[in-house]
Design a protein around this motif. Structure first.
Motif, mmCIF file in Angstrom:
data_model
loop_
_atom_site.group_PDB
_atom_site.id
_atom_site.type_symbol
_atom_site.label_atom_id
_atom_site.label_comp_id
_atom_site.label_asym_id
_atom_site.label_seq_id
_atom_site.Cartn_x
_atom_site.Cartn_y
_atom_site.Cartn_z
ATOM 1 N N ARG A 1 26.479 33.386 56.747
ATOM 2 C CA ARG A 1 27.537 33.523 55.491
ATOM 3 C C ARG A 1 28.923 33.564 56.449
ATOM 4 N NH1 ARG A 1 23.653 37.203 53.862
ATOM 5 N NH2 ARG A 1 24.333 39.019 54.840
ATOM 6 N N ALA A 2 29.052 34.088 57.565
ATOM 7 C CA ALA A 2 30.433 34.360 58.132
ATOM 8 C C ALA A 2 30.856 32.755 58.585
ATOM 9 C CB ALA A 2 30.212 35.289 59.213
ATOM 10 N N TYR A 3 29.847 32.072 59.223
ATOM 11 C CA TYR A 3 30.380 30.706 60.000
ATOM 12 C C TYR A 3 30.712 29.893 58.553
ATOM 13 C CZ TYR A 3 29.625 31.468 64.745
ATOM 14 O OH TYR A 3 29.855 32.004 65.921
ATOM 15 N N THR A 4 29.814 30.104 57.429
ATOM 16 C CA THR A 4 29.960 29.123 56.153
ATOM 17 C C THR A 4 31.492 29.411 55.590
ATOM 18 O OG1 THR A 4 27.634 28.876 55.704
ATOM 19 C CG2 THR A 4 29.081 28.774 53.974
ATOM 20 N N ALA A 5 31.702 30.713 55.497
ATOM 21 C CA ALA A 5 32.862 31.156 54.961
ATOM 22 C C ALA A 5 34.201 30.766 55.688
ATOM 23 C CB ALA A 5 33.017 32.915 54.878
ATOM 24 N N ALA A 6 33.979 30.895 57.270
ATOM 25 C CA ALA A 6 34.848 30.437 57.927
ATOM 26 C C ALA A 6 35.537 29.157 57.872
ATOM 27 C CB ALA A 6 34.589 30.847 59.513
ATOM 28 N N ALA A 7 34.281 28.264 57.913
ATOM 29 C CA ALA A 7 34.367 26.761 57.895
ATOM 30 C C ALA A 7 34.982 26.331 56.144
ATOM 31 C CB ALA A 7 33.142 26.277 57.781
ATOM 32 N N LYS A 8 34.722 27.006 55.154
ATOM 33 C CA LYS A 8 35.247 26.818 54.051
ATOM 34 C C LYS A 8 36.743 27.103 54.046
ATOM 35 C CE LYS A 8 31.155 27.111 51.079
ATOM 36 N NZ LYS A 8 30.364 27.992 49.880
ATOM 37 N N ALA A 9 37.049 28.241 54.433
ATOM 38 C CA ALA A 9 38.702 28.596 54.484
ATOM 39 C C ALA A 9 39.418 27.787 55.375
ATOM 40 C CB ALA A 9 38.512 30.135 55.068
ATOM 41 N N GLY A 10 38.632 27.024 56.291
ATOM 42 C CA GLY A 10 39.343 26.032 57.003
ATOM 43 C C GLY A 10 39.721 24.852 56.321
ATOM 44 N N VAL A 11 38.636 24.518 55.532
ATOM 45 C CA VAL A 11 38.738 23.264 54.699
ATOM 46 C C VAL A 11 39.832 23.441 53.824
ATOM 47 C CG1 VAL A 11 37.777 21.822 52.752
ATOM 48 C CG2 VAL A 11 36.443 22.653 55.080
ATOM 49 N N GLU A 12 39.824 24.712 53.186
ATOM 50 C CA GLU A 12 40.780 25.039 51.974
ATOM 51 C C GLU A 12 42.159 25.172 52.698
ATOM 52 O OE1 GLU A 12 39.677 28.644 50.532
ATOM 53 O OE2 GLU A 12 37.757 27.940 49.439
ATOM 54 N N ALA A 13 42.597 25.353 53.862
ATOM 55 C CA ALA A 13 43.683 25.505 54.431
ATOM 56 C C ALA A 13 44.112 24.025 54.651
ATOM 57 C CB ALA A 13 43.690 26.378 55.702
ATOM 58 N N SER A 14 43.224 23.163 55.023
ATOM 59 C CA SER A 14 43.672 21.856 55.343
ATOM 60 C C SER A 14 44.204 20.954 54.361
ATOM 61 C CB SER A 14 42.683 21.063 56.221
ATOM 62 O OG SER A 14 42.369 22.003 57.389
ATOM 63 N N GLU A 15 44.826 20.072 54.541
ATOM 64 C CA GLU A 15 45.127 19.023 53.361
ATOM 65 C C GLU A 15 43.942 18.031 53.425
ATOM 66 O OE1 GLU A 15 48.795 15.866 51.845
ATOM 67 O OE2 GLU A 15 49.117 17.334 53.581
#
Length: 220
Positions: A114-128
């Motif tokens: 869950r943590a690694y999934t959430a972190a990766a999703k947060a990275g995608v959302e922060a990126s353009e």
């Protein structure tokens, strides 16, 4: 040429905290496995004191090459969930590295996923993230009396004008989605009754941010 595909245009960083463990996601656009590995090494050097630097990447316009690593975390708890985020978002030519600073509390396999999934999703959302669309570059030459008609036509279709040259005639370069090439050629023929000179100059991919053209890459 391939179909339209999504990729990271400008990568960014995002961080989440889970039971005092810090998970820092970094994303970047890459166009080869060598570029992906070089970026991963850059992040490892930046966060040299972290316990884990897990990663995942997808290379190719159809995600032909996919790799991931748990970097010491229990098997299938880090790299694979991160790769699932990239593939689920339809991202190509993209690498994500999630760095973990251990907070002293074990998360268990489910918690890690869950943590690694959430972190990766947060990275995608922060990126353009952009969509690259297969396109044709047209060069059309018309008279000064016809330029208004041409510009109106381009505006109606929402096409991106690259440049105009006003000389003896007016030359206009613009992009047309590959799927609309035939209909555009037909409309030019009908609008100018064959008097406009039309030339196909390049094939490639374009991307937009709203109405603003971000890029046009020629197909190699």
């Amino acid at each position: 040429m391939s179909e339209a595909y999504k990729t990271v245009y400008i990568g960014d960083t995002a961080e989440i905290v889970e039971k005092k463990s810090r998970f820092i996601a970094n994303l970047e656009h890459v166009e080869s496995e060598e570029e992906a590995l070089a970026y991963i090494e850059t992040i490892r050097k930046k966060y040299w004191d972290a316990r884990h630097n897990c990663y995942a990447y997808c290379i190719g316009k159809k995600q032909e090459l996919k790799r991931c690593s748990d970097d010491g975390e229990p098997s299938q708890t880090a790299g694979k969930p991160m790769l699932d985020v990239l593939t689920g978002a339809g991202l190509c030519d993209t690498v994500v590295v999630v760095t973990r600073y251990f907070g002293g509390t074990l998360l268990g396999t489910g918690g890690l996923v869950r943590a690694y999934t959430a972190a990766a999703k947060a990275g995608v959302e922060a990126s353009e993230v952009i969509e690259k669309i297969p396109a044709v570059q047209f060069l059309v030459k018309v008279t000064y009396n016809q330029i208004g008609t041409l510009l109106y036509l381009l505006g109606q279709r929402g096409y991106s004008q690259l440049e105009s040259e006003y000389a003896e005639d007016v030359s206009v370069r613009f992009l047309v989605p590959l799927t609309e090439r035939a209909s555009m050629e037909k409309q030019l023929l009908e609008s100018f009754q064959g008097s406009a000179k039309t030339e196909i100059e390049d094939y490639g991919y374009y991307a937009k941010n709203g109405k603003e053209l971000l890029l046009f890459e020629e197909e190699v």
